[in-house]
Design a protein around this motif. Sequence first.
Motif, PDB file in Angstrom:
ATOM      1  N   ARG A 118       0.830  -1.204   0.000  1.00 28.23           N
ATOM      2  CA  ARG A 118       0.000   0.000   0.000  1.00 28.23           C
ATOM      3  C   ARG A 118       0.869   1.261   0.000  1.00 28.23           C
ATOM      4  N   ALA A 119       0.344   2.284  -0.626  1.00 26.82           N
ATOM      5  CA  ALA A 119       1.113   3.522  -0.771  1.00 26.82           C
ATOM      6  C   ALA A 119       0.705   4.520   0.306  1.00 26.82           C
ATOM      7  N   PRO A 120       1.636   5.400   0.670  1.00 26.27           N
ATOM      8  CA  PRO A 120       1.202   6.534   1.488  1.00 26.27           C
ATOM      9  C   PRO A 120       0.207   7.378   0.690  1.00 26.27           C
ATOM     10  N   VAL A 121      -0.837   7.857   1.349  1.00 21.77           N
ATOM     11  CA  VAL A 121      -1.853   8.679   0.684  1.00 21.77           C
ATOM     12  C   VAL A 121      -1.934  10.030   1.382  1.00 21.77           C
ATOM     13  N   GLY A 148      -4.510   3.142   0.964  1.00 21.10           N
ATOM     14  CA  GLY A 148      -3.411   3.791   1.672  1.00 21.10           C
ATOM     15  C   GLY A 148      -2.730   2.899   2.687  1.00 21.10           C
ATOM     16  N   ALA A 149      -1.460   3.205   2.910  1.00 22.04           N
ATOM     17  CA  ALA A 149      -0.713   2.515   3.968  1.00 22.04           C
ATOM     18  C   ALA A 149      -1.301   2.921   5.317  1.00 22.04           C
ATOM     19  N   PRO A 180       6.484   5.193  -3.479  1.00 21.39           N
ATOM     20  CA  PRO A 180       5.642   6.089  -4.290  1.00 21.39           C
ATOM     21  C   PRO A 180       4.360   6.435  -3.537  1.00 21.39           C
ATOM     22  N   THR A 181       3.951   7.663  -3.683  1.00 19.50           N
ATOM     23  CA  THR A 181       2.844   8.205  -2.889  1.00 19.50           C
ATOM     24  C   THR A 181       1.679   8.550  -3.798  1.00 19.50           C
ATOM     25  N   LEU A 182       0.485   8.484  -3.219  1.00 20.29           N
ATOM     26  CA  LEU A 182      -0.723   8.870  -3.950  1.00 20.29           C
ATOM     27  C   LEU A 182      -1.286  10.136  -3.318  1.00 20.29           C
ATOM     28  N   VAL A 183      -1.454  11.160  -4.138  1.00 18.39           N
ATOM     29  CA  VAL A 183      -2.057  12.411  -3.672  1.00 18.39           C
ATOM     30  C   VAL A 183      -3.459  12.503  -4.250  1.00 18.39           C
ATOM     31  N   SER A 208       5.289   8.426  -7.874  1.00  9.07           N
ATOM     32  CA  SER A 208       4.075   8.927  -7.214  1.00  9.07           C
ATOM     33  C   SER A 208       3.035   9.342  -8.238  1.00  9.07           C
ATOM     34  N   ARG A 209       1.795   9.419  -7.777  1.00  8.84           N
ATOM     35  CA  ARG A 209       0.670   9.762  -8.642  1.00  8.84           C
ATOM     36  C   ARG A 209      -0.196  10.818  -7.962  1.00  8.84           C
TER      37      ARG A 209
END
Lengths: 354, 351
Positions: A118-121, A148-149, A180-183, A208-209
């Motif tokens: 899971r990605a940081p969000v 999300g993480a 990689p992070t998701l915004v 990241s995205r």
Amino acid sequence: MVRAFEKRQPMPESFDSLAADLARFQAENVPGYSRLCAARGVDPRFISRASEAPAVPTDAFKVARVFAFDERAAAVTFRTSGTTLGARGVHSMRDPETYDAAALAFARAMLGIGAGPRAPVLVLGPPQDEAPDSSLAHMCALLSRELGAPETLDAYFVRDGRLNVAALRSRVRSLSPDRPTLVLATSFALVHLLDEIGGEALALPRGSRVMQTGGFKGRSREVSAPELRASIALTFSVPQRAIVSEYGMTELSSQFWEATLVDERARPGIYAEPPWARVVVVDPETLAPVPDGAAGVARIEDLANVDSAFAIVTQDQVRRASAGFELLGRLPGAPPRGCSIALDEILSGSESAP
Amino acid sequence: MNRSNGERVSSVRRLLAAAGRVYERRAKLVAAIAESTGLSAEGVELGFSYLERGASDAELAALVSGVSEASHVHVILSANVFVAALRALTLAVAAAPRVTVRPSVRDPWLTRALVDELAEPAVEIVDERDPAALDADSLHVYGRDSTIAAVRSAARPGAAVLGHGAGLGVVILTGAADIDGSAERIAVDVVAFDQRGCLSPRLVLVEGDVARAMRVAESLHRELSGWGLRVPRGRLEPGERAQARQWTDTVSFAGRAWEGADHVVGLGPAGEAPTLPPPGRHVHVADVATLEHAAALLAPISRFVVAVGTDDSAAVRGVAPPHARLSLLGRMQRPPLDGPVDRRSATDRKI
């Protein structure tokens, strides 16, 4: 359909077959839809294709109940921000499960999120407790929770209507460069961010995205989509194709996404449809489909709108493009030919004295 | 700015006399006005019946005392019903000895005809587009709020800018109103100028239950059907037709719609906020439990309400927006010539 899409299996039923069933169900259980069918000379019993079912204008959500169940059974109620004569559009659901499953499945697909860690969000929008009737806040909370993480849950940077740039800066600097992070961001929050930080970079980890959504609605200056995309890319140090826009509305249960992250041929500004929802470009007066490539308003057929209106007609101008549709903005009002006030002038909420 | 009130009234009377002569020769203007306004020829002829050709001494005294004097007024006309050019000019000649006017680009005919017929050197057409280039000390601007704001920001320093914006009319029917007679008179107010005026009623609030509101809607539908045969609606622009489709489908969903060849009457859900229809002979009828309920429903748009028509002025005066002109049904489009039709600006300042 959603499950089949997730498993990359063939659709279990045709779009038209499900649409016809939904139209009949809604005509039987939503009194307004029955009246609309009668007014348009359509007998719901004989609907066999989606295109034969009348579409409900989005304004109807502001002035009438558009749901097929007892109001007391509503588990979730979303409301529009815009008003007509003081009324906000209302979209209630008995159970958000279908909404959530559809939103999550297509978001995963369009963000290119597989089964990895899971990605940081980071959410540049209000938390759900501050906007409990916002479908956008609901979706962001859903994506944050499901994608999300764990350590980044509750990473909301808009509180009480204000973007906390210092907290965001601190969080971005603490991100591990190999994650990689998701915004998830509203357009106006992004503009506020750009205005506050000037030329400062908030570089996100590689890969990241960024998802951006929503209009400006007077909450920030207006910025063109290409300019905003370019500025975000510079600020977050991500490729422009890693920034995807999402188009949704309170009256729907499905969303449409730009596909630039997952399809190298996809163009920015072209929105892809999930298999359970489609946009038909129609003439705003006759509501008949226009020739391919011509502009019209969006008639949206959304099979996830089980308990409300599977077909709605909006005032958003669109045009078909390869593998999706292009959003062209709101249908402009008619030029005034008298001093009778135009609807858009009332809705603009202009406070200037005449 | 040294004219007596009598001189100012005389200048208005000369203009009204000129309007009378234009009216007599109106046949020459009908085709051009029909083309520019989109009204049918019958609609233009009907519209001419609303052209003021006279006024009482008391009305003109009120008109003259209500305007702020200037040495030179420039009138900018954009979106208005075609006969409104006359009232705009009367207010200008009452205010200043020198008047220039820029006619509406789309609809210049009556303005030009009035100025030609008046034939006074102090009143002339000036087609200047740039407000900063005008030497008038007062600008009277008629149009959308955005137009007024644009002129205000571009006007040269020291010039007073007086705006007359867009608005709408509303009918409030009391519980004592005769339904068929009221519908007959409401239709008169709706049909004039194809409902494109700021005095035109677009909402009808009926004191009583939904069954009574439905009887009003049905009766109004019959009346408008008859008018459609005598005075056909003019053409609607594509954007207007699209708005009409959206509104008709919305009201069909929420309540009921009666569609005629040249009009639509909609009935909203019981007791709910009405959906505002677009101009073009579209009327929303809604029931209200009490007159106070009517005031509450109108509250979100009260600042746009220019005119209220009713069967009982005394009963409705207390709930109508204070700036709105209050008229009996069938007279909404014939306000006395005692000032601007739109009194919203007069609540803060004299014009």
